[in-house]
Design an enzyme around this catalytic site. Structure first.
Site, PDB file in Angstrom:
ATOM      1  N   ARG A  63       0.816  -1.221   0.000  1.00 44.88           N
ATOM      2  CA  ARG A  63       0.000   0.000   0.000  1.00 44.88           C
ATOM      3  C   ARG A  63       0.849   1.271   0.000  1.00 44.88           C
ATOM      4  O   ARG A  63       0.339   2.354  -0.248  1.00 44.88           O
ATOM      5  CB  ARG A  63      -0.922   0.000   1.225  1.00 44.88           C
ATOM      6  CG  ARG A  63      -1.967  -1.113   1.194  1.00 44.88           C
ATOM      7  CD  ARG A  63      -2.871  -1.038   2.407  1.00 44.88           C
ATOM      8  NE  ARG A  63      -3.898  -2.083   2.363  1.00 44.88           N
ATOM      9  CZ  ARG A  63      -4.796  -2.274   3.328  1.00 44.88           C
ATOM     10  NH1 ARG A  63      -4.791  -1.490   4.400  1.00 44.88           N
ATOM     11  NH2 ARG A  63      -5.695  -3.237   3.219  1.00 44.88           N
ATOM     12  N   ASP A 201       5.469 -23.870   6.268  1.00 40.09           N
ATOM     13  CA  ASP A 201       5.985 -23.856   7.633  1.00 40.09           C
ATOM     14  C   ASP A 201       7.494 -23.981   7.507  1.00 40.09           C
ATOM     15  O   ASP A 201       8.008 -25.031   7.106  1.00 40.09           O
ATOM     16  CB  ASP A 201       5.409 -25.026   8.444  1.00 40.09           C
ATOM     17  CG  ASP A 201       5.908 -25.052   9.886  1.00 40.09           C
ATOM     18  OD1 ASP A 201       6.875 -24.321  10.196  1.00 40.09           O
ATOM     19  OD2 ASP A 201       5.352 -25.801  10.698  1.00 40.09           O
ATOM     20  N   HIS A 202       8.222 -22.897   7.825  1.00 39.60           N
ATOM     21  CA  HIS A 202       9.661 -22.886   7.530  1.00 39.60           C
ATOM     22  C   HIS A 202      10.421 -23.961   8.283  1.00 39.60           C
ATOM     23  O   HIS A 202      11.510 -24.358   7.863  1.00 39.60           O
ATOM     24  CB  HIS A 202      10.256 -21.499   7.812  1.00 39.60           C
ATOM     25  CG  HIS A 202      10.380 -21.161   9.264  1.00 39.60           C
ATOM     26  ND1 HIS A 202       9.357 -20.594   9.988  1.00 39.60           N
ATOM     27  CD2 HIS A 202      11.406 -21.315  10.129  1.00 39.60           C
ATOM     28  CE1 HIS A 202       9.755 -20.412  11.223  1.00 39.60           C
ATOM     29  NE2 HIS A 202      10.990 -20.828  11.342  1.00 39.60           N
ATOM     30  N   LYS A 206      14.026 -26.991   7.171  1.00 40.02           N
ATOM     31  CA  LYS A 206      15.333 -27.156   7.810  1.00 40.02           C
ATOM     32  C   LYS A 206      15.940 -28.500   7.426  1.00 40.02           C
ATOM     33  O   LYS A 206      15.256 -29.516   7.342  1.00 40.02           O
ATOM     34  CB  LYS A 206      15.196 -27.013   9.327  1.00 40.02           C
ATOM     35  CG  LYS A 206      14.834 -25.588   9.747  1.00 40.02           C
ATOM     36  CD  LYS A 206      14.768 -25.450  11.251  1.00 40.02           C
ATOM     37  CE  LYS A 206      14.428 -24.022  11.655  1.00 40.02           C
ATOM     38  NZ  LYS A 206      15.494 -23.070  11.306  1.00 40.02           N
ATOM     39  N   GLU A 240      13.317 -21.154  23.123  1.00 45.45           N
ATOM     40  CA  GLU A 240      13.801 -19.862  22.657  1.00 45.45           C
ATOM     41  C   GLU A 240      14.261 -19.031  23.846  1.00 45.45           C
ATOM     42  O   GLU A 240      13.642 -19.082  24.911  1.00 45.45           O
ATOM     43  CB  GLU A 240      12.687 -19.096  21.928  1.00 45.45           C
ATOM     44  CG  GLU A 240      12.155 -19.771  20.702  1.00 45.45           C
ATOM     45  CD  GLU A 240      11.047 -18.947  20.058  1.00 45.45           C
ATOM     46  OE1 GLU A 240      11.359 -18.130  19.180  1.00 45.45           O
ATOM     47  OE2 GLU A 240       9.885 -19.113  20.461  1.00 45.45           O
ATOM     48  N   ASP A 259       1.206 -20.613  18.291  1.00 50.83           N
ATOM     49  CA  ASP A 259       2.332 -20.034  17.559  1.00 50.83           C
ATOM     50  C   ASP A 259       3.401 -21.060  17.217  1.00 50.83           C
ATOM     51  O   ASP A 259       4.027 -20.983  16.155  1.00 50.83           O
ATOM     52  CB  ASP A 259       2.951 -18.901  18.379  1.00 50.83           C
ATOM     53  CG  ASP A 259       3.907 -18.050  17.570  1.00 50.83           C
ATOM     54  OD1 ASP A 259       3.535 -17.640  16.449  1.00 50.83           O
ATOM     55  OD2 ASP A 259       5.022 -17.783  18.051  1.00 50.83           O
ATOM     56  N   HIS A 264       4.839 -25.847  14.101  1.00 48.67           N
ATOM     57  CA  HIS A 264       6.181 -26.425  14.020  1.00 48.67           C
ATOM     58  C   HIS A 264       6.310 -27.780  14.727  1.00 48.67           C
ATOM     59  O   HIS A 264       6.722 -28.771  14.135  1.00 48.67           O
ATOM     60  CB  HIS A 264       7.207 -25.470  14.623  1.00 48.67           C
ATOM     61  CG  HIS A 264       7.202 -24.105  14.029  1.00 48.67           C
ATOM     62  ND1 HIS A 264       6.888 -23.855  12.712  1.00 48.67           N
ATOM     63  CD2 HIS A 264       7.499 -22.897  14.569  1.00 48.67           C
ATOM     64  CE1 HIS A 264       6.985 -22.564  12.471  1.00 48.67           C
ATOM     65  NE2 HIS A 264       7.352 -21.959  13.577  1.00 48.67           N
ATOM     66  N   LYS A 364       9.268 -19.685  25.600  1.00 48.27           N
ATOM     67  CA  LYS A 364      10.089 -18.497  25.434  1.00 48.27           C
ATOM     68  C   LYS A 364      10.815 -18.175  26.732  1.00 48.27           C
ATOM     69  O   LYS A 364      10.403 -18.594  27.803  1.00 48.27           O
ATOM     70  CB  LYS A 364       9.217 -17.304  25.005  1.00 48.27           C
ATOM     71  CG  LYS A 364       8.643 -17.442  23.602  1.00 48.27           C
ATOM     72  CD  LYS A 364       7.906 -16.192  23.194  1.00 48.27           C
ATOM     73  CE  LYS A 364       7.503 -16.250  21.730  1.00 48.27           C
ATOM     74  NZ  LYS A 364       8.656 -16.264  20.799  1.00 48.27           N
TER      75      LYS A 364
END
Length: 513
Positions: A63, A201-202, A206, A240, A259, A264, A364
């Site tokens: 945009r 899904d990255h 891997k 993480e 998340d 994952h 996390k």
């Protein structure tokens, strides 16, 4: 402009790697963070490796008011900062003229009609043959609008026998629960064939995740042991050190179960648990992944406390630095009960995994950034060395997804000397030192597969719904009046005490990462 992209010997005759067709890569959200951090840097690295088609172009849609040169300048900075391959002026001078910007609004049909004219011009200029890969790097609530707009304005080829193709890549999250995922699947199915849809899904890009199938099914010594007769339990951990950073508002509405676990972690579980596919075709592999997810035993909301622990980080220390509590992070509600840690005890109701618990944890503000699978084998049935001076450790197989991707196996060996003293030792394999070849980034592999048309590492609609059927009852349990709030754990610890209790009451302990 018809300058060819760098070529690669992998395309030479006799190799099995398929060259992508000519195409235009269209990024909805082209001025956004994902495009700048992952997508265009990934495409640049593929170009540097000679893996892009010779006839190729990129169109970013956003945009913001911007022209092509401004867009290219901003992307050059991102490529310099984030690409796996160092920025090379010679490659950039070939790559950059293929990048274009189209200002558009996903709710406006004129934007799609203008895009169609841009794509027709690029077909003529670069020979991209009418093939389009549409990447939805936008907010999830915009996915249906973009999908409907593309089809409504004639940008989707629905004929499976057409010489030209159009595909759509959809980022996670794919829905917030089962109902919203089914509704999104319905919209997608009305506008694209399933073979045109690439739910990304990255994690599945891997190298170690991809190697799971090779490890299991190309090594005769492991697959015969990959069942309830020899395996005691399996742990899948995703840790993480970071908090929510700038994503406080989004994360507070999602939580770690949505998340990380729903996408994952459970995707990794499906690869660990799946049966051998009949071939390496995409649908054969995805059939077995979906079957593995469908046999995960449902957790009833009223008994979820026996199988699920949720936690939330308080203030603490990470790498010697004081960090704030979750509830004081920007964008987070002061009294939020959103979980930043979850651990689950899951069972798969089939012959292979009968009675074998799968312990899952993700969180996390934990001490390390690490994702790994720990396969704990059973102790030998007859302990010959029960009188040895040292304890016997059962075999433990560790498959590390990040960082330092690799595989290690713990076994027992005798320490040299006259006494029988036994010590656990490790056999280690690491990608970084074993092959001497730089592994591509996860997004690079997935972008290349989408251009080639290989859906193996992407999630099919039935698997998406199976994932939500696992998670929905857990989310429902947290809404019950009697549900306790998340257990607070100090930042820098391995989650709440309840997570340790979950596995310890079965006479086990979490593997120390």
């Amino acid at each position: 402009m018809t300058t060819d992209m760098p070529d690669n010997p992998l395309w030479e005759p006799g190799t099995r790697l398929r060259r992508p067709d000519p195409c235009v890569f269209v990024i909805f959200g082209g001025s956004g963070d994902l495009a700048h951090r992952k997508l265009v840097p990934g495409l640049y690295s593929l170009a540097a490796d000679g893996l892009l088609p010779a006839a190729f172009a990129i169109v970013g849609i956003g945009r913001r008011e911007m022209d092509d040169e401004s867009f290219r300048t901003s992307l050059r900075e991102s490529v310099s900062k984030y690409a796996r391959k160092p920025l090379d002026d010679a490659i950039w001078t070939t790559f950059a003229p293929r990048i274009f910007y189209h200002r558009g609004d996903m709710a406006d049909d004129e934007s799609y009609q203008g895009l169609a004219k841009v794509l027709e011009r690029l077909d003529t200029e670069f020979g991209t043959a009418g093939n389009r890969l549409f990447y939805l790097a936008t907010l999830p609530q915009n996915f249906p609008e973009a999908i409907l707009g593309l089809n409504r304005n004639g940008l989707v080829y629905n004929d499976a026998h057409a010489r030209q193709w159009s595909r759509v890549v959809i980022e996670k999250p794919f829905g917030r629960d089962l109902d919203s995922a089914q509704e999104l699947n319905r919209v997608v199915a009305q506008n694209f064939r399933e073979d045109q849809v690439y739910r990304i899904d990255h994690y599945l890009g891997k190298e170690t995740v991809q190697n799971l199938m090779v490890f299991r099914f190309a090594n005769g010594i492991f697959e015969p042991l990959w069942n309830q007769k020899y395996i005691d339990h399996i742990e899948i951990s995703g840790a993480e050190t970071v908090g929510v950073e700038t994503r406080g508002a989004y994360f507070d509405s999602a939580g770690i179960l949505r998340d990380m676990v729903q996408s994952h972690i459970l995707q990794v579980l499906s690869l660990v648990a799946m049966e051998p596919p009949v071939s390496t075709d995409a649908d054969a592999i995805r059939d077995e992944k979906a079957k593995a997810l469908r046999v995960v035993r449902p957790i009833k909301p009223e008994t979820a406390h026996q199988f699920v622990v949720r936690g939330q980080y308080g203030e603490g220390w990470i790498n010697g630095e004081a960090v704030p509590a979750y509830r004081t992070e920007p964008g987070v509600a002061p009294g939020s009960n959103t979980e930043t840690f979850v651990s689950l005890k899951l069972f798969l109701d089939n012959w292979r995994w009968a009675g074998v618990p799968f312990y899952v944890r993700s969180g996390k503000r934990l001490p390390k950034r690490v994702t790994e699978i720990a396969v704990q084998f059973k102790e030998p049935p007859h302990l010959l060395f029960r009188d040895a001076d040292t304890p016997i450790y059962s075999n433990l197989l560790i498959i590390r997804i990040q960082p330092d991707e690799g595989i290690s196996l713990r076994m027992s060996c005798k320490i040299p000397g006259p006494l029988i003293r036994i010590e656990p030792v490790r056999m280690d394999f690491q990608y970084g030192t074993s092959f001497g070849v730089e592994a591509p980034e996860a997004y690079e592999r997935l972008l290349l597969d989408a251009m080639i048309g290989d859906g193996t590492l992407f999630t099919r609609s039935d698997a998406i719904e199976a994932l939500w059927r696992i998670c929905d009852p857990i989310l429902a349990s947290w809404q019950l009046p009697e549900a306790p709030p998340p257990e607070i754990y100090a930042a820098g610890e391995w989650g709440p005490a309840g997570a340790d209790a979950l596995i310890q009451r079965d006479g086990r302990n979490w593997h120390r990462m």
